[in-house]
Write an enzyme that holds these catalytic residues in place. Sequence first.
Site, PDB file in Angstrom:
ATOM      1  N   ASP A 217       0.822  -1.221   0.000  1.00 45.22           N
ATOM      2  CA  ASP A 217       0.000   0.000   0.000  1.00 45.22           C
ATOM      3  C   ASP A 217       0.854   1.268   0.000  1.00 45.22           C
ATOM      4  O   ASP A 217       0.630   2.184  -0.798  1.00 45.22           O
ATOM      5  CB  ASP A 217      -0.919   0.039   1.227  1.00 45.22           C
ATOM      6  CG  ASP A 217      -2.082  -0.942   1.123  1.00 45.22           C
ATOM      7  OD1 ASP A 217      -2.366  -1.407  -0.002  1.00 45.22           O
ATOM      8  OD2 ASP A 217      -2.691  -1.234   2.163  1.00 45.22           O
TER       9      ASP A 217
ATOM     10  N   ARG B  97       0.637   4.886  16.997  1.00 37.16           N
ATOM     11  CA  ARG B  97       0.231   5.886  15.995  1.00 37.16           C
ATOM     12  C   ARG B  97       0.532   7.330  16.381  1.00 37.16           C
ATOM     13  O   ARG B  97       1.065   8.081  15.573  1.00 37.16           O
ATOM     14  CB  ARG B  97      -1.246   5.729  15.626  1.00 37.16           C
ATOM     15  CG  ARG B  97      -1.610   4.398  14.966  1.00 37.16           C
ATOM     16  CD  ARG B  97      -0.664   3.993  13.899  1.00 37.16           C
ATOM     17  NE  ARG B  97      -1.145   2.839  13.143  1.00 37.16           N
ATOM     18  CZ  ARG B  97      -0.372   2.017  12.461  1.00 37.16           C
ATOM     19  NH1 ARG B  97       0.943   2.201  12.445  1.00 37.16           N
ATOM     20  NH2 ARG B  97      -0.872   1.002  11.785  1.00 37.16           N
TER      21      ARG B  97
ATOM     22  N   ASP C 123      -6.918   3.479  12.767  1.00 35.99           N
ATOM     23  CA  ASP C 123      -5.610   4.113  12.590  1.00 35.99           C
ATOM     24  C   ASP C 123      -5.697   5.445  11.844  1.00 35.99           C
ATOM     25  O   ASP C 123      -4.982   6.392  12.168  1.00 35.99           O
ATOM     26  CB  ASP C 123      -4.661   3.155  11.861  1.00 35.99           C
ATOM     27  CG  ASP C 123      -4.257   1.989  12.767  1.00 35.99           C
ATOM     28  OD1 ASP C 123      -4.156   2.197  13.987  1.00 35.99           O
ATOM     29  OD2 ASP C 123      -4.047   0.880  12.246  1.00 35.99           O
TER      30      ASP C 123
ATOM     31  N   SER D  47      -4.178  -9.353   7.581  1.00 39.79           N
ATOM     32  CA  SER D  47      -3.648  -8.007   7.702  1.00 39.79           C
ATOM     33  C   SER D  47      -3.028  -7.909   9.089  1.00 39.79           C
ATOM     34  O   SER D  47      -3.687  -8.194  10.092  1.00 39.79           O
ATOM     35  CB  SER D  47      -4.783  -7.006   7.529  1.00 39.79           C
ATOM     36  OG  SER D  47      -4.422  -5.778   8.101  1.00 39.79           O
TER      37      SER D  47
END
Length: 431
Positions: free
Chosen positions: A15, A95, A124, A175
């Site tokens: 990605d 994050r 996220d 994932s």
Amino acid sequence: MARDKVVLAYSGGLDTSVAVRWINETYNLDVIAYTCDLGQGQDLEAIRQKALRTGAIEAIAEDARNLFLDYFVFPSLAAGALYEGKYPLATALGRPLIAQLMVRVAREHGATAVAHGCTGKGNDQVRFDVTFQTLAPELKIIAPVREWKWTRTQELAFAAAHGIEVEATQASIFSTDQNLWGRSIEAGILEDPWVEPPPETFQWTTDPRRAPAEPAELEITFDRGKPVALDGRPLDGVELITELNQVAGRHGVGRIDHIENRLVGIKSREIYEAPAAVVLHEAHRELEFLTLSKESLRFKTLVSQAYADLIYNGLWFSQLHQDLMAFTVSNQQYVTGTVRIKLFKGHAQVVGRKSEHSLYRHELATYEEGDQYDASAALGFIKIHGLGQTTQAKHQLLRGDTGPRLELPRIIPPAGSGPESPAPREEAPGL
Ligand code: ARG
């Protein structure tokens, strides 16, 4: 003429690699790829080189493991922050730090935008965006994956057309995300909450059936709520967490299966492996049982939940956090001592604890010699303690001449009732 610049959170995966070229073309911006090591165990230099090969004008990779542990992970442990009582918050804690470091890089390089590879369905994106908006409202936020809305096939076609490398592992069915505090696994077969996670879900933890036949025993020492030593050996945070992940993982400890309430309204099925986090939360809580008063322990559960929610919901840089932190630091001042914990076939069981500040007093608890507890004082205490309940039983509950006093009214009118035909109100008997 030089183009404006954007700092992209770059993982080296498909990605964010595709995002480099997509941002070049869609926004006409130069991309600075930013990667930070939170202990995800990847080769940072290889990721940096891949970013440059993919078209980034600059690639920065730095070690933020100690920052992560000291400013994010350990405070969350001291606060007892487990989202919905289960998830130790590895990704959620990472994050805001990544976003904060990206803001610094953006300012150093005069970038006008920041970018991340989050989808539009998860937490996220919220954590990144809210942190950027809080710390650097002047920066534009670009979220390629959220914006391009491609299927996987379309994304692979873009990658092929632009010569972007696609590694075999990226065809992975799951994932995942990971850092020192834990690993998360979702999607694929795990989307069925009835299905037991297949063996390939797990990478950090041994199947408990195949874990060592003998238990391991560990002594974990805390100083004001922070873990500082294993088996009497003082260790820095990275060493301590790394070692604990290995030994607890080997014993199959740290698997979590959570139907989780995302901030964006979706329930999702998440599997976590967090051996060190599970052991440390368990041990830390146990030391609190020894050193905190009953009232502090009960109040602390409210703080733990609020703390976990704000971390999960991306509100790390808030005044509420500052306030809860002030409580936590004060609350943890006597949470110093050592906990003995046994690891065996998927379980972590505390078997001993000690502290110089222990509120467990042998002279009060003992049934043997040396008892200082005044049992005669119990009599009057019990009478007063029960007075409210004995009064109520005498005059209400056990009076004998009254049936049930109330029927609960409906909150949804029955189908077919409207303004012209009001539903008959069911009066509760006796009201
Ligand atoms: N559900 C967890 C959370 O919201 C894990 C998210 C993992 N993120 C990822 N991009 N795979 O914190």
